[in-house]
Design a protein around this motif. Sequence first.
Motif, PDB file in Angstrom:
ATOM      1  N   GLU A  23       0.810  -1.221   0.000  1.00  0.00           N
ATOM      2  CA  GLU A  23       0.000   0.000   0.000  1.00  0.00           C
ATOM      3  C   GLU A  23       0.842   1.269   0.000  1.00  0.00           C
ATOM      4  N   LEU A  35      -2.525  -5.366  -6.803  1.00  0.00           N
ATOM      5  CA  LEU A  35      -3.978  -5.508  -6.841  1.00  0.00           C
ATOM      6  C   LEU A  35      -4.460  -6.312  -8.051  1.00  0.00           C
ATOM      7  N   LEU A  82     -13.748  -0.178 -11.360  1.00  0.00           N
ATOM      8  CA  LEU A  82     -13.478   0.314 -10.013  1.00  0.00           C
ATOM      9  C   LEU A  82     -12.702   1.614 -10.216  1.00  0.00           C
ATOM     10  N   ILE A  89      -4.733   5.011  -3.618  1.00  0.00           N
ATOM     11  CA  ILE A  89      -5.679   3.993  -3.138  1.00  0.00           C
ATOM     12  C   ILE A  89      -6.551   4.529  -2.017  1.00  0.00           C
ATOM     13  N   LYS A  93     -13.607   6.200  -4.051  1.00  0.00           N
ATOM     14  CA  LYS A  93     -13.764   5.132  -5.040  1.00  0.00           C
ATOM     15  C   LYS A  93     -15.229   4.902  -5.352  1.00  0.00           C
ATOM     16  N   LEU A 111     -16.292   1.321  -0.629  1.00  0.00           N
ATOM     17  CA  LEU A 111     -15.425   1.418   0.543  1.00  0.00           C
ATOM     18  C   LEU A 111     -15.360   2.842   1.099  1.00  0.00           C
ATOM     19  N   MET A 117      -6.824   1.797   3.743  1.00  0.00           N
ATOM     20  CA  MET A 117      -6.937   0.878   2.617  1.00  0.00           C
ATOM     21  C   MET A 117      -5.811  -0.137   2.661  1.00  0.00           C
ATOM     22  N   LEU A 122      -9.190  -4.192  -0.474  1.00  0.00           N
ATOM     23  CA  LEU A 122      -9.623  -3.876  -1.839  1.00  0.00           C
ATOM     24  C   LEU A 122      -9.978  -5.142  -2.619  1.00  0.00           C
ATOM     25  N   GLN A 123      -9.107  -6.143  -2.531  1.00  0.00           N
ATOM     26  CA  GLN A 123      -9.349  -7.383  -3.268  1.00  0.00           C
ATOM     27  C   GLN A 123     -10.615  -8.081  -2.773  1.00  0.00           C
ATOM     28  N   ARG A 125     -13.236  -7.006  -1.041  1.00  0.00           N
ATOM     29  CA  ARG A 125     -14.505  -6.294  -1.242  1.00  0.00           C
ATOM     30  C   ARG A 125     -14.895  -6.233  -2.712  1.00  0.00           C
ATOM     31  N   LEU A 126     -13.912  -6.136  -3.606  1.00  0.00           N
ATOM     32  CA  LEU A 126     -14.241  -6.168  -5.035  1.00  0.00           C
ATOM     33  C   LEU A 126     -14.795  -7.536  -5.408  1.00  0.00           C
TER      34      LEU A 126
END
Length: 139
Positions: A23, A35, A82, A89, A93, A111, A117, A122-123, A125-126
Amino acid sequence: MSETPAKATPTPAEKPAKPPKPEDKPFDAFIQEDLLPAVRKGIVDRGITPSVLDLRQGERPVVGGSCWMLYGELPPGRRFWLCFSEPSIGADKTIALADPGTDASLLESFLIDEKRMSLALLQSRLLQRLNGQKWLGGN
């Protein structure tokens, strides 16, 4: 009587530097090196091979305006965006989704309540959002 030598403790200068957290990388490096591969693996692990999965700068779906986005296409023509309001990051978003043969018609916040973050957040939740559309298999 012999003395046992004391164990040498490394001085701060001798300790190996910790590698930076993913990050902490620049935005494009984080997306490209961390990501995208994590999202691709998460999708492939569910038995689906993305047709397209990349980072691009372009027109934000639905409302317009230029932004950076992680863009993906899943068979049979499902698309997702996204979007990041800035190349960071931590930026605001949004996510947009489109079924085959349709345009994205709704832009959702993504988010918005998260203070910190991370790659895992991120991974996950996507993938959770795509799974909620039933795009990653039956639920």
